[in-house]
Design an enzyme around this catalytic site. Structure first.
Site, PDB file in Angstrom:
ATOM      1  N   ASP A 130     -28.563  21.796 -71.276  1.00  0.00           N
ATOM      2  CA  ASP A 130     -28.176  21.933 -69.863  1.00  0.00           C
ATOM      3  C   ASP A 130     -27.549  20.659 -69.304  1.00  0.00           C
ATOM      4  O   ASP A 130     -27.078  20.656 -68.171  1.00  0.00           O
ATOM      5  CB  ASP A 130     -29.411  22.273 -69.015  1.00  0.00           C
ATOM      6  CG  ASP A 130     -30.020  23.603 -69.407  1.00  0.00           C
ATOM      7  OD1 ASP A 130     -29.299  24.612 -69.384  1.00  0.00           O
ATOM      8  OD2 ASP A 130     -31.222  23.636 -69.752  1.00  0.00           O
ATOM      9  N   ASP A 131     -27.572  19.589 -70.069  1.00  0.00           N
ATOM     10  CA  ASP A 131     -27.130  18.294 -69.545  1.00  0.00           C
ATOM     11  C   ASP A 131     -25.603  18.248 -69.440  1.00  0.00           C
ATOM     12  O   ASP A 131     -24.889  18.404 -70.430  1.00  0.00           O
ATOM     13  CB  ASP A 131     -27.621  17.171 -70.463  1.00  0.00           C
ATOM     14  CG  ASP A 131     -27.396  15.804 -69.852  1.00  0.00           C
ATOM     15  OD1 ASP A 131     -28.321  15.288 -69.216  1.00  0.00           O
ATOM     16  OD2 ASP A 131     -26.280  15.272 -69.989  1.00  0.00           O
ATOM     17  N   LEU A 132     -25.117  18.014 -68.217  1.00  0.00           N
ATOM     18  CA  LEU A 132     -23.675  18.012 -67.994  1.00  0.00           C
ATOM     19  C   LEU A 132     -22.987  16.888 -68.757  1.00  0.00           C
ATOM     20  O   LEU A 132     -21.876  17.047 -69.271  1.00  0.00           O
ATOM     21  CB  LEU A 132     -23.380  17.890 -66.490  1.00  0.00           C
ATOM     22  CG  LEU A 132     -21.922  18.066 -66.064  1.00  0.00           C
ATOM     23  CD1 LEU A 132     -21.380  19.430 -66.494  1.00  0.00           C
ATOM     24  CD2 LEU A 132     -21.769  17.890 -64.563  1.00  0.00           C
TER      25      LEU A 132
END
Length: 203
Positions: A155-157
């Protein structure tokens, strides 16, 4: 900490990542490992949610300055800090709610030492029922406090942006694509992520 085995494994399994490793140089992950207790680690991750690293660091520093006489803020200190004081440090209303909920529940949670005896998914399942603590927040704890070497926060941009840049993709990869790509980096996905974050600092 010596990451030479991890780096050699990553270079052998992913030639594209190998080029980035050559450019960035030695892994300095151990230099950004966090100290403090579980409350400190989780409150830091809550403050960092959905913000750039630079903005989050500035807000977190202002948060810590509210408690100059303590090495780390205690649960009672956080609970006794008026919301408008926390807002003045740059913390959003929703995050204030999360921080105070965490402070109320921290005594019922395992210590960092107890968490060290659990596997990653068990830790995620233990901590995510707390308001405002999702999978990403616990993964930051796993990577930077518990020193787990095989964590991939899909989920880490920043991770997704790093993959897009490094692999020349037209758009940000979906979570499934990140997961699939990350199979190459096992059992050192945390180290691969550190290099992907560094890639965003290169011109």
């Amino acid at each position: 900490m010596d990451y030479s085995d991890a780096i050699q494994t990553l270079k052998n399994s992913d030639p594209i990542l190998a080029t980035l490793i050559e450019i960035v140089g030695d892994c300095k992950l151990s230099q950004v490992q966090h100290t403090g207790d579980l409350l400190f680690s989780l409150s830091r991750s809550i403050i960092y949610q959905q913000l750039s690293g630079k903005a989050a660091a500035a807000i977190h520093n202002r948060f810590l300055l509210l408690y100059p006489h303590s090495p780390y803020p205690t649960a009672s200190q956080i609970l006794n800090t008026p919301d408008d004081v926390l807002r003045g440090a740059g913390i959003s209303r929703s995050k204030i709610l999360y921080l105070k909920d965490l402070a109320q529940k921290i005594d019922g949670l395992p210590t960092l030492e107890e968490l060290q005896t659990m596997d990653d998914e068990e830790i995620i399942n233990t901590l995510t029922p707390i308001k405002g603590i999702g999978r990403w927040t616990v993964q930051m704890l796993l990577m930077f406090t518990l020193h787990r070497l095989d964590v991939l926060p899909v989920d880490d941009l920043g991770i997704r942006a790093g993959i897009r840049k490094l692999y020349g993709l037209a758009e940000l990869p979906k979570k499934k694509n990140v997961e699939d790509l990350g199979q190459m980096w096992k059992p050192y996905r945390t180290i691969a992520c550190w290099y992907l974050w560094r890639s965003l600092e290169l011109s």
